[in-house]
Design an enzyme around this catalytic site. Structure first.
Site, PDB file in Angstrom:
ATOM      1  N   HIS A  41     -18.088  28.261   5.101  1.00 27.68           N
ATOM      2  CA  HIS A  41     -17.573  26.683   4.283  1.00 27.68           C
ATOM      3  C   HIS A  41     -16.180  26.110   4.664  1.00 27.68           C
ATOM      4  O   HIS A  41     -15.437  26.834   5.269  1.00 27.68           O
ATOM      5  CB  HIS A  41     -17.726  27.294   2.828  1.00 27.68           C
ATOM      6  CG  HIS A  41     -16.585  28.062   2.453  1.00 27.68           C
ATOM      7  ND1 HIS A  41     -16.925  29.682   2.707  1.00 27.68           N
ATOM      8  CD2 HIS A  41     -15.248  28.133   1.999  1.00 27.68           C
ATOM      9  CE1 HIS A  41     -15.460  30.140   2.588  1.00 27.68           C
ATOM     10  NE2 HIS A  41     -14.749  29.186   2.156  1.00 27.68           N
ATOM     11  N   HIS A  81     -10.817  23.787   7.789  1.00 28.24           N
ATOM     12  CA  HIS A  81     -11.300  24.803   8.658  1.00 28.24           C
ATOM     13  C   HIS A  81     -12.267  25.689   7.973  1.00 28.24           C
ATOM     14  O   HIS A  81     -12.625  25.669   6.840  1.00 28.24           O
ATOM     15  CB  HIS A  81     -10.126  25.594   8.854  1.00 28.24           C
ATOM     16  CG  HIS A  81      -9.669  26.429   7.613  1.00 28.24           C
ATOM     17  ND1 HIS A  81      -8.777  25.727   6.554  1.00 28.24           N
ATOM     18  CD2 HIS A  81      -9.929  27.783   7.264  1.00 28.24           C
ATOM     19  CE1 HIS A  81      -8.754  26.746   5.833  1.00 28.24           C
ATOM     20  NE2 HIS A  81      -9.261  27.854   5.844  1.00 28.24           N
TER      21      HIS A  81
END
Lengths: 171, 171
Positions: free
Chosen positions: A34, A115
């Site tokens: 995620h 990220h």
């Protein structure tokens, strides 16, 4: 209860990330791959109702934006975390900023560097190995983000989804 | 892609279930504690769009119903699976039935016995121990279900949430 807001990439990208996380990320089993758009925060049941309503407003006014990944990067020397670097497109940055304004708890531990973590809590040697071998790899991932999810954390550290919020919809 | 439809109980109930799953359920890390309301099925991206639209229709016309758990039960001798028995209230049965009609793949491997798995793939001895010690325990769980979730399975066997569907809402 502890809550967080995340964007999940497509299955294809989650599968790529998991192929690394399996070996290098101790949180592998706690949550699928995620992008965290709002770090963990505390909220009561009452507060989360208000927050949920606000998340609907935000989702309604948000337009789909691209999720672009070209390479792997690292937070070293701050932490030995290796990640799929997500290009900081305007839509993504703006969305995350909204989760730190108004009714939301607004303390931010780190500047927002979008990220997808693929390795963390690595020893210095492991980090050198992993990052060294992935650093030169090129990725060509380009997909659309059309939703985010509000999650809560269970006592074992894992995360469950409370609700999905789709862009352009207000309920 | 493989999809499934599940109901997640409250954090409190998930924490109770996980306290057992940790030791007795090899799927502990793949998905939070849940009630499967539609077993795993295959769908293409096109099909899932149509299915998603239908899930919105179903959610809109569904009224919240109670989730009641009083005791632990077992699927033995069919499988050595121990579970929190979820009372088969009308709303829950009707909801699950809708996921096997119309546009949905309608083959059903088992009759619908609503449950939250807390142990599976146990040896006969383990099953006797676990079920023996939990069989006499009384639970007094009574909460409201107001949503279900469409999930998809990643290559590592874990499940990611595609979308949440809240009862009484059509988008």
């Amino acid at each position: 209860m502890k809550y967080g807001i995340a964007i999940f990439p497509s299955k294809a990208v989650q599968d790529i990330a998991n192929s690394y996380r399996k070996r290098y990320d101790p949180n592998y089993a706690l949550i699928p791959p995620h992008i965290t758009v709002k770090e963990r925060f505390d909220a009561t049941e009452e507060e989360i109702k208000e927050i949920t309503a606000e998340l609907h407003n935000i989702a309604k006014e948000t337009k789909p934006f691209p999720l672009i990944i070209k390479k792997v990067s690292s937070f070293s020397p701050v932490t030995n975390t290796v990640y799929l670097k997500v290009e900081p497109v305007e839509g993504l940055i703006e969305l995350s900023n909204k989760f730190y304004e108004g009714i939301f708890p607004n303390e931010r531990t780190y500047a927002f560097v979008p990220h997808i973590t693929i390795g963390q809590e690595l020893s210095t040697d492991e980090h050198s190995d992993v990052y060294g071998s992935l650093q030169m790899e090129k990725f060509d991932i380009h997909e659309q983000v059309d939703r985010f999810q509000l999650l809560y954390q269970l006592e074992n550290g894992s995360w469950s989804v409370h609700e999905t919020f789709k862009f352009g919809e207000d309920c």
